[in-house]
Motif scaffolding. Structure first.
Motif, PDB file in Angstrom:
ATOM      1  N   LYS A   1       0.833  -1.199   0.000  1.00 21.30           N
ATOM      2  CA  LYS A   1       0.000   0.000   0.000  1.00 21.30           C
ATOM      3  C   LYS A   1       0.871   1.253   0.000  1.00 21.30           C
ATOM      4  O   LYS A   1       0.561   2.240  -0.681  1.00 21.30           O
ATOM      5  N   GLU A   2       1.973   1.213   0.749  1.00 20.95           N
ATOM      6  CA  GLU A   2       2.868   2.371   0.815  1.00 20.95           C
ATOM      7  C   GLU A   2       3.450   2.685  -0.559  1.00 20.95           C
ATOM      8  O   GLU A   2       3.542   3.851  -0.970  1.00 20.95           O
ATOM      9  N   THR A   3       3.867   1.633  -1.292  1.00 16.43           N
ATOM     10  CA  THR A   3       4.416   1.832  -2.635  1.00 16.43           C
ATOM     11  C   THR A   3       3.356   2.386  -3.571  1.00 16.43           C
ATOM     12  O   THR A   3       3.619   3.272  -4.390  1.00 16.43           O
ATOM     13  N   GLU A   4       2.131   1.866  -3.443  1.00 14.41           N
ATOM     14  CA  GLU A   4       1.034   2.337  -4.291  1.00 14.41           C
ATOM     15  C   GLU A   4       0.737   3.816  -4.041  1.00 14.41           C
ATOM     16  O   GLU A   4       0.562   4.593  -4.989  1.00 14.41           O
ATOM     17  N   ILE A   5       0.678   4.211  -2.765  1.00 16.31           N
ATOM     18  CA  ILE A   5       0.396   5.612  -2.430  1.00 16.31           C
ATOM     19  C   ILE A   5       1.499   6.521  -2.962  1.00 16.31           C
ATOM     20  O   ILE A   5       1.237   7.579  -3.541  1.00 16.31           O
ATOM     21  N   SER A   6       2.753   6.098  -2.781  1.00 12.92           N
ATOM     22  CA  SER A   6       3.884   6.888  -3.265  1.00 12.92           C
ATOM     23  C   SER A   6       3.851   7.020  -4.783  1.00 12.92           C
ATOM     24  O   SER A   6       4.059   8.108  -5.331  1.00 12.92           O
ATOM     25  N   MET A   7       3.575   5.917  -5.467  1.00  5.19           N
ATOM     26  CA  MET A   7       3.514   5.948  -6.919  1.00  5.19           C
ATOM     27  C   MET A   7       2.358   6.820  -7.392  1.00  5.19           C
ATOM     28  O   MET A   7       2.487   7.603  -8.342  1.00  5.19           O
ATOM     29  N   GLY A   8       1.195   6.700  -6.716  1.00  6.20           N
ATOM     30  CA  GLY A   8       0.041   7.514  -7.079  1.00  6.20           C
ATOM     31  C   GLY A   8       0.319   8.997  -6.928  1.00  6.20           C
ATOM     32  O   GLY A   8      -0.115   9.812  -7.755  1.00  6.20           O
TER      33      GLY A   8
ATOM     34  N   PRO B   1      -4.212   5.456  -8.410  1.00  7.13           N
ATOM     35  CA  PRO B   1      -3.727   4.561  -7.360  1.00  7.13           C
ATOM     36  C   PRO B   1      -3.340   5.339  -6.106  1.00  7.13           C
ATOM     37  O   PRO B   1      -2.748   6.410  -6.184  1.00  7.13           O
ATOM     38  N   GLY B   2      -3.724   4.829  -4.964  1.00  9.47           N
ATOM     39  CA  GLY B   2      -3.275   5.419  -3.708  1.00  9.47           C
ATOM     40  C   GLY B   2      -4.181   6.456  -3.101  1.00  9.47           C
ATOM     41  O   GLY B   2      -3.994   6.826  -1.944  1.00  9.47           O
ATOM     42  N   GLY B   3      -5.190   6.991  -3.844  1.00  8.06           N
ATOM     43  CA  GLY B   3      -6.135   7.875  -3.178  1.00  8.06           C
ATOM     44  C   GLY B   3      -6.530   9.156  -3.877  1.00  8.06           C
ATOM     45  O   GLY B   3      -7.500   9.799  -3.473  1.00  8.06           O
ATOM     46  N   HIS B   4      -5.827   9.598  -4.912  1.00  6.07           N
ATOM     47  CA  HIS B   4      -6.229  10.821  -5.604  1.00  6.07           C
ATOM     48  C   HIS B   4      -7.429  10.552  -6.513  1.00  6.07           C
ATOM     49  O   HIS B   4      -7.457   9.562  -7.250  1.00  6.07           O
ATOM     50  N   ILE B   5      -8.417  11.447  -6.452  1.00  2.35           N
ATOM     51  CA  ILE B   5      -9.568  11.410  -7.354  1.00  2.35           C
ATOM     52  C   ILE B   5      -9.653  12.763  -8.045  1.00  2.35           C
ATOM     53  O   ILE B   5      -9.616  13.808  -7.390  1.00  2.35           O
ATOM     54  N   VAL B   6      -9.743  12.745  -9.368  1.00  2.00           N
ATOM     55  CA  VAL B   6      -9.849  13.975 -10.147  1.00  2.00           C
ATOM     56  C   VAL B   6     -11.269  14.073 -10.698  1.00  2.00           C
ATOM     57  O   VAL B   6     -11.761  13.138 -11.340  1.00  2.00           O
ATOM     58  N   VAL B   7     -11.933  15.201 -10.425  1.00  7.08           N
ATOM     59  CA  VAL B   7     -13.311  15.427 -10.875  1.00  7.08           C
ATOM     60  C   VAL B   7     -13.317  16.623 -11.817  1.00  7.08           C
ATOM     61  O   VAL B   7     -12.794  17.691 -11.474  1.00  7.08           O
ATOM     62  N   TYR B   8     -13.900  16.457 -12.997  1.00  7.91           N
ATOM     63  CA  TYR B   8     -13.983  17.552 -13.958  1.00  7.91           C
ATOM     64  C   TYR B   8     -15.169  18.453 -13.614  1.00  7.91           C
ATOM     65  O   TYR B   8     -16.213  17.981 -13.163  1.00  7.91           O
TER      66      TYR B   8
ATOM     67  N   SER C   1      -7.761   0.946  -9.784  1.00  6.54           N
ATOM     68  CA  SER C   1      -6.946   1.872 -10.573  1.00  6.54           C
ATOM     69  C   SER C   1      -5.553   1.305 -10.791  1.00  6.54           C
ATOM     70  O   SER C   1      -5.014   1.338 -11.902  1.00  6.54           O
ATOM     71  N   LEU C   2      -4.969   0.772  -9.728  1.00  5.67           N
ATOM     72  CA  LEU C   2      -3.629   0.194  -9.832  1.00  5.67           C
ATOM     73  C   LEU C   2      -3.627  -1.003 -10.768  1.00  5.67           C
ATOM     74  O   LEU C   2      -2.797  -1.108 -11.672  1.00  5.67           O
ATOM     75  N   ARG C   3      -4.571  -1.912 -10.559  1.00  8.92           N
ATOM     76  CA  ARG C   3      -4.628  -3.125 -11.375  1.00  8.92           C
ATOM     77  C   ARG C   3      -4.890  -2.794 -12.841  1.00  8.92           C
ATOM     78  O   ARG C   3      -4.299  -3.391 -13.748  1.00  8.92           O
ATOM     79  N   ASN C   4      -5.763  -1.816 -13.070  1.00 11.92           N
ATOM     80  CA  ASN C   4      -6.134  -1.490 -14.443  1.00 11.92           C
ATOM     81  C   ASN C   4      -4.987  -0.844 -15.210  1.00 11.92           C
ATOM     82  O   ASN C   4      -4.726  -1.176 -16.362  1.00 11.92           O
ATOM     83  N   ILE C   5      -4.301   0.086 -14.563  1.00 14.12           N
ATOM     84  CA  ILE C   5      -3.201   0.744 -15.268  1.00 14.12           C
ATOM     85  C   ILE C   5      -2.039  -0.220 -15.471  1.00 14.12           C
ATOM     86  O   ILE C   5      -1.330  -0.157 -16.473  1.00 14.12           O
TER      87      ILE C   5
END
Length: 361
Positions: free
Chosen positions: A140-147, A199-206, A235-239
Motif C-alpha cells: 500500500k505504501e508503494t502504491e500511495i507513493s507511486m500515485g 492509485p493510492g487515493g487521488h480522485i480527479v473530478v472535472y 486503478s492500480l490493477r487497471n493501469i
C-alpha cells in the motif's frame, strides 16, 4: 554410357538391385530376377509421375501402361544429379530444387506462424495478466507513493479550481467513507464530463460533471464509486494491465523502481483507462454499501447513472466519462436490484446538503 545403381520396386511390390541407364526419352532399368535372368524395364520419361528428394534416400515414381505404379529407390547421388541434369525439362525435375526450397520455406513459415501466435498470446493475454499480478504484489505504501508521483506528473496540465476542490474535500470528509486509503479530491476545469481515480487515493473530478448534478446524493454516489475504485485497487490493477507491455520490458532490465517510472511517465493515460464490466459492477456495489453505511439515500446512485446515460448523447466531450465508465441497461438494472436487497435510507445529514449547495454559489 554411364551407369548408376538403385533399387527397383515393381508393381507387385517386389524389389531388385538394378543398374540404371538414362537418356532424355527413356530410363532403362536392368536387374536379375528370381531365376537369375537379366531383365530390362524401359520407362518413358514422359510417364514419370513424381520425384521426392530426401537427405538419405530419394524416390522416383512411374506409371506403367497398365496404370500401375513402379518406383526407384535412389541413394546414388550421381544418379540424382544425372536425373536432374538430363530431365530438367520434366515437370517432376524442372523445379526440384524450388520445390525442396518451397517445402523448407513452408515448414519455416509454419514454425514462424506458431512462434508469432505464441508471442501474440503473450503480448495480448499473458503479459497483461502478469502486470495485474505485479500490481497485487505492490505494498500500500508503494502504491500511495507511486500515485502521488503520477498525480504530480499529470495535474500540471489542468487548471485546478481551488475553491471547489476545498468544498469537495470537505464534502467527502463529511461522508465518512472509509476505503483504507487517504482520499484527496481535486476539481479541474474542463468541458469534458469525466472523473477518475488514481492509485493510492487521488480522485480527479472535472467541473462539467459537477454542473450536471442536482442533488448531494448524486455527488455522494460519484465519490463512493470512484473511492471504491481506489479502495479495491482497481486503478492500480487497471493501469498495470494497460501498461503491462512497457512494464514487462522494465521488469526485464530493472525492478519496482523501473516499473514505477514507466507508470509515472504514462500518468496521463489514467483519464482514458477503461474498466472492465466486472470492476465497474464491483465499484457500483461497494459504492452503494458505503452510501448505506453512512445514511445516504441510495437512489442517488440511480440518478447519477441516469444523468450520465442521458449525457452520453451530448457529443464526444460529454461522453468522455461514459467511454471510460460504460453505462448499460443491465448495469443500472444491477444497481436497482442491489438497492432492493438493502434497507431504505434517507439522507439526514443537513450539513452535506449545505456543503453541496455551496459548490454552486
Amino acid at each position: 554410357m554411364t551407369t548408376y545403381s538403385a533399387t527397383y520396386h515393381d508393381a507387385a511390390g517386389r524389389f531388385y538391385t538394378a543398374t540404371i541407364f538414362i537418356s532424355a526419352v527413356t530410363i532403362t532399368i536392368r536387374y536379375l530376377d528370381e531365376n537369375n535372368q537379366q531383365k530390362d524395364v524401359n520407362w518413358l520419361t514422359k510417364d514419370i509421375t513424381g520425384f521426392q528428394q530426401q537427405s538419405i534416400q530419394s524416390e522416383l515414381q512411374y506409371r506403367n501402361n497398365r496404370g500401375e505404379t513402379e518406383r526407384l529407390s535412389i541413394r546414388d547421388e550421381q544418379l540424382i544429379l544425372a536425373l536432374r541434369r538430363t530431365l530438367s525439362h520434366h515437370r517432376a525435375f524442372g523445379n526440384v530444387q524450388g520445390r525442396v526450397l518451397g517445402s523448407v520455406w513452408t515448414k519455416l513459415s509454419i514454425i514462424a506462424l506458431i512462434i508469432l501466435g505464441i508471442l501474440l498470446g503473450l503480448y495480448l493475454w499473458f503479459i497483461p495478466w502478469l502486470g495485474e499480478r505485479i500490481a497485487r504484489g505492490f505494498s500500500k505504501e508503494t502504491e500511495i507513493s507511486m500515485g502521488e508521483q503520477m498525480y504530480q506528473a499529470m495535474i500540471g496540465q489542468y487548471k485546478v479550481d481551488a475553491n471547489k476542490t476545498a468544498i469537495l474535500n470537505e464534502f467527502y470528509k463529511e461522508l465518512q467513507y472509509d476505503v483504507g486509503y487517504p482520499v484527496t479530491i481535486t476539481v479541474v476545469e474542463s468541458n469534458e464530463m469525466n472523473a477518475f481515480a488514481m492509485p493510492g487515493g487521488h480522485i480527479v473530478v472535472y467541473s462539467t460533471i459537477l454542473e450536471e448534478m442536482k442533488t448531494p446524493e448524486e455527488l455522494a454516489a460519484l465519490l463512493g464509486h470512484e473511492s471504491s475504485h481506489v479502495g479495491l485497487r482497481h486503478s492500480l490493477r487497471n493501469i498495470f494491465r494497460d501498461l503491462s507491455r512497457k512494464m514487462f520490458l522494465a521488469l526485464l532490465f530493472g525492478n519496482d523502481t523501473g516499473i514505477t517510472a514507466v507508470v509515472v511517465d504514462n500518468a496521463n493515460a489514467l483519464k482514458s483507462l477503461e474498466y472492465s464490466r466486472s470492476l465497474e459492477t464491483e465499484a457500483d456495489d461497494n459504492g452503494l454499501k458505503l452510501m448505506a453505511k453512512n445514511n445516504i439515500n441510495l437512489q442517488g446512485m440511480v440518478k447519477l447513472m441516469n444523468m450520465l446515460q442521458k449525457a452520453s448523447g451530448g457529443g464526444a466531450e460529454t461522453a468522455s466519462f461514459l467511454s471510460t465508465h460504460p453505462v448499460f441497461k443491465d448495469r443500472i438494472k444491477n444497481i436497482e436490484e442491489q438497492i432492493k436487497k438493502m434497507p431504505a435510507v434517507t439522507t439526514g445529514n443537513d450539513k452535506l446538503k449545505t456543503i453541496f449547495h455551496s459548490i454552486y454559489e
